[in-house]
Design an enzyme around this catalytic site. Sequence first.
Site, PDB file in Angstrom:
ATOM      1  N   TRP A 101       0.821  -1.209   0.000  1.00 44.56           N
ATOM      2  CA  TRP A 101       0.000   0.000   0.000  1.00 44.56           C
ATOM      3  C   TRP A 101       0.853   1.256   0.000  1.00 44.56           C
ATOM      4  O   TRP A 101       0.557   2.217  -0.710  1.00 44.56           O
ATOM      5  CB  TRP A 101      -0.981  -0.015   1.169  1.00 44.56           C
ATOM      6  CG  TRP A 101      -2.002  -1.087   1.014  1.00 44.56           C
ATOM      7  CD1 TRP A 101      -2.178  -2.202   1.788  1.00 44.56           C
ATOM      8  CD2 TRP A 101      -2.983  -1.197  -0.032  1.00 44.56           C
ATOM      9  NE1 TRP A 101      -3.195  -2.985   1.299  1.00 44.56           N
ATOM     10  CE2 TRP A 101      -3.703  -2.396   0.182  1.00 44.56           C
ATOM     11  CE3 TRP A 101      -3.311  -0.399  -1.131  1.00 44.56           C
ATOM     12  CZ2 TRP A 101      -4.740  -2.798  -0.660  1.00 44.56           C
ATOM     13  CZ3 TRP A 101      -4.346  -0.807  -1.973  1.00 44.56           C
ATOM     14  CH2 TRP A 101      -5.048  -1.986  -1.731  1.00 44.56           C
ATOM     15  N   ASP A 172      -1.919   6.772   6.462  1.00 46.66           N
ATOM     16  CA  ASP A 172      -3.021   5.962   5.920  1.00 46.66           C
ATOM     17  C   ASP A 172      -3.441   4.994   7.017  1.00 46.66           C
ATOM     18  O   ASP A 172      -2.883   3.906   7.152  1.00 46.66           O
ATOM     19  CB  ASP A 172      -2.560   5.220   4.666  1.00 46.66           C
ATOM     20  CG  ASP A 172      -3.616   4.262   4.130  1.00 46.66           C
ATOM     21  OD1 ASP A 172      -4.724   4.179   4.708  1.00 46.66           O
ATOM     22  OD2 ASP A 172      -3.326   3.564   3.137  1.00 46.66           O
ATOM     23  N   LYS A 196     -12.834  -1.309   7.333  1.00 46.09           N
ATOM     24  CA  LYS A 196     -12.139  -2.199   8.266  1.00 46.09           C
ATOM     25  C   LYS A 196     -12.770  -2.099   9.658  1.00 46.09           C
ATOM     26  O   LYS A 196     -13.241  -3.080  10.206  1.00 46.09           O
ATOM     27  CB  LYS A 196     -10.659  -1.838   8.368  1.00 46.09           C
ATOM     28  CG  LYS A 196      -9.976  -1.482   7.068  1.00 46.09           C
ATOM     29  CD  LYS A 196      -9.714  -2.663   6.175  1.00 46.09           C
ATOM     30  CE  LYS A 196      -8.810  -2.260   5.012  1.00 46.09           C
ATOM     31  NZ  LYS A 196      -8.505  -3.364   4.112  1.00 46.09           N
TER      32      LYS A 196
END
Length: 360
Positions: A101, A172, A196
Site C-alpha cells: 500500500w 493511511d 475495516k
Amino acid sequence: MRVYNFSAGPAQLPLPVLERAASELTDWGGSGMSVLEVSHREKDFVACAVDAETTLRRLLAVPESYRVLFLQGGATAQFAAVPMNLTTAGDTVAYLNTGQWSTKAIKQARAYDLDVVVSADESASSYTTTPDPGSYEVPATARYLHYTPNETIGGVEFPNVPDAGDVPLVGDLSSTILSRPLDVGRFGLIYAGAQKNMGPSGLTVVIVREDLLGRARTITPGVLDYTKMAAANSMLNTPPTFSVYLLGLVAHWIEDTGGLTAMGERNQAKAAALYAAIDSSGFYSNPVEERSRSWTNVPFTLADPALDAEFLAGALAAGLTNLKGHRSVGGMRASIYNAMPMEGVTALIDYMAEFERTHG
C-alpha cells in the site's frame, strides 16, 4: 448461522450495529422511508451526519484545529489527493515504504512532478520489517512525511508513530483507526477507508489540520479538494449516505463498549492469543519480525503448502471464512478488526490445533 468473517475488508461489522440498521431499514426515525432513500439535504440526515462526525471526534479526541471530512474513492483516491492538496510542482515529499500500500502511494505521488524521497525502504526484507526509529532522515524541506501504520497484505505494523519533526505527518490509517487510542495531534493529516473498523466500503474519512487547507493545486477535482469539501461540510456532491449513517452507529457502539482504551485492550489480547498459538506450533509460522507484527492482520503459513486448500475447506465448514492469504503472499491471513470477538479468535485457534493434530 453467522460465521466468523476474517476478511481483510470489507470486514465483519458489529452484530448490534447490523441489527439496529436492519430494524430501521424500511422506516428510519419514523420517516416511513429507509435511510437509503432520504435526501442528504434533508435536515434529519444532516443531523445524522453531524452526529457521526461529533461522535468520531469525541472518540478520537480530535482537536478543534482539525476538520473531519467524509469523502469517497477509498484510500486509493487519497494517494492522489494528498499530493494534489499539499504540494506544488517541484516540491519534496517523503515516504516510508513498508509494503504494497505504501508502494502504491509512492507510485501515485511520482505522477505530480515531485521530488519523492523514500526515506526508508523495507523491500529487502520482503516487507516483514519496519524501520527502526532514528534509522532514516526526513528532508527538512519536505511538504509531508507519509507512512502506512499497518500494511494489511503483509501483516506489518509500526510499533511507534514516526517522528517527522516539523514536517507534517500523513498517515493511511485505514486498518488501524478506532482500534486503539490515537494522538491525532501528532499528524498533519489522517485518511482511512471505512471498511475495516468504521463501517462499510464507500466512505473515506479524512482528518486534516486546518493550516494545511487552502493549498490545493488548480487541477484538483472538487470532490478531492479538502478546502472545498470542508466548506461544503462534505456535501459538495452526494455523500455515501448509508455509510455515514453506519459510521455513526459503529462509533456509538465503540463508545458503549468502553471506548478506544477498552477496544485497544481487546484487540491486543486477540492478537497475542493468535500469535501465541502460531509461535508454539511447529506446524504454523508467521514471517514478520516480532516488533512489527500487526494487531489486525495476522498472516501465517502451513508447514506443507499442499495442505492449504484442505485447511481452508475445513475452516469454511467450521464457520471460519475468508482466511485465504492475499494472492501476492499466499498462505493464510486472519484479519481480526474491532468487530471480531475473542470467541472468533478462540474458534480459529481451536481449529488450527485440531488441523495440526490430524495433519502434522
